[in-house]
Design a protein around this motif. Structure first.
Motif, PDB file in Angstrom:
ATOM      1  N   ASP A  34       0.820  -1.204   0.000  1.00 41.75           N
ATOM      2  CA  ASP A  34       0.000   0.000   0.000  1.00 41.75           C
ATOM      3  C   ASP A  34       0.858   1.259   0.000  1.00 41.75           C
ATOM      4  N   GLU A  35       0.505   2.221  -0.846  1.00 39.56           N
ATOM      5  CA  GLU A  35       1.197   3.503  -0.921  1.00 39.56           C
ATOM      6  C   GLU A  35       0.281   4.686  -0.634  1.00 39.56           C
ATOM      7  N   LEU A  36      -0.984   4.420  -0.323  1.00 37.57           N
ATOM      8  CA  LEU A  36      -1.961   5.498  -0.159  1.00 37.57           C
ATOM      9  C   LEU A  36      -2.246   5.851   1.288  1.00 37.57           C
ATOM     10  N   GLY A  37      -2.000   4.941   2.209  1.00 41.40           N
ATOM     11  CA  GLY A  37      -2.309   5.224   3.604  1.00 41.40           C
ATOM     12  C   GLY A  37      -3.785   5.505   3.797  1.00 41.40           C
ATOM     13  N   GLN A  38      -4.091   6.572   4.546  1.00 43.24           N
ATOM     14  CA  GLN A  38      -5.479   6.868   4.889  1.00 43.24           C
ATOM     15  C   GLN A  38      -6.317   7.323   3.691  1.00 43.24           C
ATOM     16  N   LEU A  39      -5.686   7.600   2.562  1.00 41.77           N
ATOM     17  CA  LEU A  39      -6.462   7.930   1.362  1.00 41.77           C
ATOM     18  C   LEU A  39      -7.303   6.748   0.903  1.00 41.77           C
ATOM     19  N   ASN A  40      -7.001   5.555   1.428  1.00 41.10           N
ATOM     20  CA  ASN A  40      -7.836   4.385   1.146  1.00 41.10           C
ATOM     21  C   ASN A  40      -9.241   4.518   1.714  1.00 41.10           C
ATOM     22  N   GLN A  41      -9.444   5.495   2.604  1.00 38.86           N
ATOM     23  CA  GLN A  41     -10.779   5.678   3.176  1.00 38.86           C
ATOM     24  C   GLN A  41     -11.790   6.175   2.139  1.00 38.86           C
ATOM     25  N   MET A  42     -11.310   6.742   1.030  1.00 33.83           N
ATOM     26  CA  MET A  42     -12.231   7.190  -0.014  1.00 33.83           C
ATOM     27  C   MET A  42     -12.838   5.987  -0.721  1.00 33.83           C
ATOM     28  N   THR A  43     -14.146   6.020  -0.915  1.00 32.69           N
ATOM     29  CA  THR A  43     -14.832   4.978  -1.670  1.00 32.69           C
ATOM     30  C   THR A  43     -15.807   5.621  -2.652  1.00 32.69           C
ATOM     31  N   ALA A  44     -16.191   4.877  -3.671  1.00 29.17           N
ATOM     32  CA  ALA A  44     -17.145   5.383  -4.650  1.00 29.17           C
ATOM     33  C   ALA A  44     -18.476   5.722  -3.993  1.00 29.17           C
ATOM     34  N   HIS A 278       1.084   7.356  10.652  1.00 26.56           N
ATOM     35  CA  HIS A 278      -0.353   7.164  10.430  1.00 26.56           C
ATOM     36  C   HIS A 278      -0.770   7.188   8.971  1.00 26.56           C
ATOM     37  N   GLY A 279       0.131   7.490   8.059  1.00 21.96           N
ATOM     38  CA  GLY A 279      -0.228   7.498   6.648  1.00 21.96           C
ATOM     39  C   GLY A 279      -1.247   8.562   6.289  1.00 21.96           C
ATOM     40  N   ILE A 280      -1.175   9.709   6.969  1.00 29.66           N
ATOM     41  CA  ILE A 280      -2.109  10.812   6.729  1.00 29.66           C
ATOM     42  C   ILE A 280      -1.383  11.927   5.989  1.00 29.66           C
ATOM     43  N   PRO A 281      -1.730  12.211   4.741  1.00 29.82           N
ATOM     44  CA  PRO A 281      -1.101  13.325   4.027  1.00 29.82           C
ATOM     45  C   PRO A 281      -1.406  14.657   4.709  1.00 29.82           C
ATOM     46  N   ILE A 282      -0.507  15.603   4.504  1.00 29.67           N
ATOM     47  CA  ILE A 282      -0.613  16.941   5.084  1.00 29.67           C
ATOM     48  C   ILE A 282      -0.793  17.964   3.963  1.00 29.67           C
ATOM     49  N   MET A 283      -1.650  18.943   4.192  1.00 32.84           N
ATOM     50  CA  MET A 283      -1.780  20.072   3.266  1.00 32.84           C
ATOM     51  C   MET A 283      -1.362  21.345   3.980  1.00 32.84           C
ATOM     52  N   GLU A 284      -0.665  22.206   3.256  1.00 32.70           N
ATOM     53  CA  GLU A 284      -0.217  23.473   3.823  1.00 32.70           C
ATOM     54  C   GLU A 284      -0.585  24.624   2.892  1.00 32.70           C
ATOM     55  N   LEU A 285      -0.609  25.834   3.470  1.00 31.77           N
ATOM     56  CA  LEU A 285      -0.982  27.051   2.751  1.00 31.77           C
ATOM     57  C   LEU A 285      -2.364  26.940   2.113  1.00 31.77           C
ATOM     58  N   VAL A 286      -3.310  26.371   2.827  1.00 32.43           N
ATOM     59  CA  VAL A 286      -4.679  26.287   2.343  1.00 32.43           C
ATOM     60  C   VAL A 286      -5.387  27.608   2.684  1.00 32.43           C
ATOM     61  N   ASN A 287      -5.940  28.246   1.693  1.00 35.60           N
ATOM     62  CA  ASN A 287      -6.568  29.554   1.900  1.00 35.60           C
ATOM     63  C   ASN A 287      -8.004  29.365   2.381  1.00 35.60           C
ATOM     64  N   LEU A 288      -8.222  29.599   3.647  1.00 34.62           N
ATOM     65  CA  LEU A 288      -9.525  29.350   4.264  1.00 34.62           C
ATOM     66  C   LEU A 288     -10.311  30.635   4.554  1.00 34.62           C
ATOM     67  N   GLU A 289      -9.801  31.758   4.077  1.00 35.00           N
ATOM     68  CA  GLU A 289     -10.428  33.033   4.432  1.00 35.00           C
ATOM     69  C   GLU A 289     -11.832  33.185   3.869  1.00 35.00           C
ATOM     70  N   SER A 290     -12.069  32.750   2.644  1.00 37.57           N
ATOM     71  CA  SER A 290     -13.412  32.893   2.070  1.00 37.57           C
ATOM     72  C   SER A 290     -14.412  32.003   2.801  1.00 37.57           C
ATOM     73  N   LEU A 291     -13.981  30.809   3.196  1.00 35.99           N
ATOM     74  CA  LEU A 291     -14.861  29.929   3.969  1.00 35.99           C
ATOM     75  C   LEU A 291     -15.180  30.548   5.329  1.00 35.99           C
ATOM     76  N   ALA A 292     -14.166  31.135   5.959  1.00 36.57           N
ATOM     77  CA  ALA A 292     -14.370  31.738   7.273  1.00 36.57           C
ATOM     78  C   ALA A 292     -15.338  32.914   7.190  1.00 36.57           C
TER      79      ALA A 292
END
Length: 329
Positions: A34-44, A278-292
């Motif tokens: 396995d190379e996806l880690g927690q991304l395996n949680q996605m299902t159709a 834990h095989g959890i990818p990280i995202m950085e510099l996500v622009n959350l201002e419009s959502l806030a």
């Protein structure tokens, strides 16, 4: 001598401290290849249910702009973002590189450009090979065996599938009635729980969890954005990984975690904890201002990264589409 997994478990149960040097990368529950880690949680099935509840009348762009002078990680000598013109309308007339002649080059205005940057620039996702422990990355792929001169042959950025999942924005700043968290603020598990209660939102296994500190408000000022940024602490990380069962964790800053490190012997304990343990990818510099601003906390998260073969990160252009209702999406 490394402790075995059984010894580590016994130490934890007996209340003994497990040092940074004793920490090990995790086996994937999805198998040794396995190379996806927690991304395996996605299902159709999850994607179909999610998209059926999305309100497409509003779409929020969660990415930042790339420009010369933008915030970037340079502490380890990595390159800044650069863009330069390879062709301009006037230059095409002078150089005539395509042999079209002056008349045609004056009629056809040709513009071309090139860019260079560190793969962890702008809104991006860290692949599981970004940080490891003891020469191994998640699921025990060793650098000696799987890292060549042209990048990793396991868990490279090209393996990251398009992400379509329930997203939750946790606005820590708003829950504390401030526009931006103070410098060096370390977010705790209690901070996350209080913000979720404030927003009246619950986390579910497989969520893309995005943390807002408010730091994105000073994105145009690279020095202010980068220095002394607030970030996640270890107990917040443990809560998101072990209790909330997050699939991806992201934030609106570049450091992601708070510094200095809480763990002696590991200068980036949250990166190794999420990615390697834990095989959890990280995202950085996500622009959350419009959502806030719109107070949108639950949404369909849709994002796809560049398929950079063997790379340890890739730029991403995510969007958020609000959900009509709450509950199990």
């Amino acid at each position: 001598m490394k402790l075995t997994k059984i010894a580590l478990l016994m130490a934890a149960l007996s209340g003994q401290n497990v040092t940074a040097q004793q920490a090990q990368v995790a086996d994937s529950p999805w198998g040794e290849d396995d190379e996806l880690g927690q991304l395996n949680q996605m299902t159709a099935q999850k994607r179909i249910r999610l998209m059926a509840t999305a309100d497409w009348s509003r779409v929020f762009d969660l990415s930042v702009e790339y420009f010369i002078g933008m915030p970037s990680w340079q502490a380890a000598g990595d390159p800044t973002y650069q863009i330069w013109m390879t062709h301009t309308p006037k230059g095409s007339v002078v150089d005539n590189v395509l042999g079209q002649g002056e008349k045609i080059n004056q009629h056809v205005s040709y513009t071309g450009s090139a860019v260079s940057m560190y793969t962890h620039s702008g809104t991006h996702i860290d692949a599981l090979n970004h940080f490891g422990l003891n020469g191994e990355i998640y699921n025990h792929f060793s650098a000696d065996k799987y890292l060549g001169d042209k990048g990793w042959t396991r868990t490279g950025a090209e393996t990251i599938p398009p992400v379509i999942a329930r997203g939750v924005m946790i606005d820590i700043a708003a829950s504390k009635k401030v526009s931006m968290l103070p410098d060096d603020y370390r977010i705790t598990a209690n901070d996350i729980k209080q913000a979720l209660e404030y927003q009246q939102v619950e986390l579910m296994p497989g969520d893309v969890v995005l943390i807002r500190t408010g730091r994105m408000q000073v994105y145009e000022n690279a020095q202010q954005y980068m220095q002394h940024a607030p970030g996640l602490g270890l107990d917040a990380a443990r809560y998101l990984a072990e209790q909330a069962k997050a699939m991806i964790v992201g934030a609106d800053n570049l450091s992601f975690e708070a510094f200095p490190s809480e763990l002696e012997g590991n200068y980036v304990p949250l990166h190794t904890y999420f990615l390697a343990q834990h095989g959890i990818p990280i995202m950085e510099l996500v622009n959350l201002e419009s959502l806030a601003k719109a107070q949108v906390y639950e949404f369909a998260f849709i994002g796809s990264s560049l398929k950079l073969r063997g790379a340890d990160a890739a730029p991403m252009r995510p969007i958020a589409v609000p959900l009509h209702s709450t509950g199990d999406k």
